[in-house]
Design a protein around this motif. Sequence first.
Motif, PDB file in Angstrom:
ATOM      1  N   UNK A  18      -5.421  -9.366 -12.114  1.00  0.00           N
ATOM      2  CA  UNK A  18      -5.712 -10.783 -11.850  1.00  0.00           C
ATOM      3  C   UNK A  18      -6.960 -10.948 -10.990  1.00  0.00           C
ATOM      4  N   UNK A  19      -7.602 -12.114 -11.155  1.00  0.00           N
ATOM      5  CA  UNK A  19      -8.760 -12.465 -10.319  1.00  0.00           C
ATOM      6  C   UNK A  19      -8.245 -13.241  -9.110  1.00  0.00           C
ATOM      7  N   UNK A  20      -8.460 -12.682  -7.949  1.00  0.00           N
ATOM      8  CA  UNK A  20      -7.891 -13.256  -6.731  1.00  0.00           C
ATOM      9  C   UNK A  20      -8.870 -14.233  -6.086  1.00  0.00           C
ATOM     10  N   UNK A  21      -8.338 -15.253  -5.404  1.00  0.00           N
ATOM     11  CA  UNK A  21      -9.212 -16.147  -4.643  1.00  0.00           C
ATOM     12  C   UNK A  21      -9.851 -15.408  -3.479  1.00  0.00           C
ATOM     13  N   UNK A  22     -10.885 -15.990  -2.965  1.00  0.00           N
ATOM     14  CA  UNK A  22     -11.616 -15.354  -1.870  1.00  0.00           C
ATOM     15  C   UNK A  22     -10.694 -15.129  -0.676  1.00  0.00           C
ATOM     16  N   UNK A  32       5.968  -1.728  -6.111  1.00  0.00           N
ATOM     17  CA  UNK A  32       5.008  -0.630  -6.115  1.00  0.00           C
ATOM     18  C   UNK A  32       4.497  -0.315  -7.499  1.00  0.00           C
ATOM     19  N   UNK A  33       4.532  -1.312  -8.404  1.00  0.00           N
ATOM     20  CA  UNK A  33       4.122  -1.073  -9.794  1.00  0.00           C
ATOM     21  C   UNK A  33       2.758  -1.663 -10.108  1.00  0.00           C
ATOM     22  N   UNK A  34       2.673  -2.981 -10.146  1.00  0.00           N
ATOM     23  CA  UNK A  34       1.481  -3.676 -10.627  1.00  0.00           C
ATOM     24  C   UNK A  34       0.681  -4.243  -9.465  1.00  0.00           C
ATOM     25  N   UNK A  35      -0.621  -4.387  -9.691  1.00  0.00           N
ATOM     26  CA  UNK A  35      -1.490  -4.984  -8.691  1.00  0.00           C
ATOM     27  C   UNK A  35      -1.445  -6.509  -8.805  1.00  0.00           C
TER      28      UNK A  35
END
Length: 222
Positions: A18-22, A32-35
Amino acid sequence: QVCAQLCQRPCYCPWVPPRCPRGSPLVLDGCGCCKICARRLGEPCDFLHVCDQSQGLVCDYSSAPAGTGGTCNFEDDEEGCEVNGRVYRDGEVFQPSCKIQCRCLDGGFNCIPLCQEDVRLPTPDCPHPRRVEIPGKCCPEWICEAQDQHLPRDARPAPGAVSPLLRYPCPEWGTEWSPCSATCGLGFATRVSNQNRYCRLETQRRLCVARPCPALPAAFPA
């Protein structure tokens, strides 16, 4: 037990993270699996959606109803503030830009300017001061523009022309006259002006009468 109920093995994660906000880094979820994007101060959280531990945040369930998620808060219950996606601890001093310095205080922040906010009045050697941004410097600075840039072409003095009293032209400048110092009778008003033979800023006074004062009552006879 919670991990066994919510976490699937093996992990199945999206191909594209995913693209995270600033201000929200990529971290592993509670299994502990996915980012995922770490939750920030004040955002909802639960076992899977973890808070940003690099900012000292934990999922606070103290004010949440039983069986629901919590809210990201500081582990030691200290209040903080978030500015431009970054969390600052209570009492921490920071600079959002080179022009201001701020201090985090009780969940908010107070800022003071680092650039001088002075005012420069026209003077004979600098009749047209102007504040401009200087490349490579943070704070604007005062410069003196040539006077003939502000005059019409036909009104500019001829080369070598001088005033009979001064060696430079003197554009008139002054403030408005102040109210009369007396509410009735004779008083004086003041202003700051350079309209004198030396073209210097000075405080000038003039007499004024707001209105006649009422006559005093006659003394009673003895």
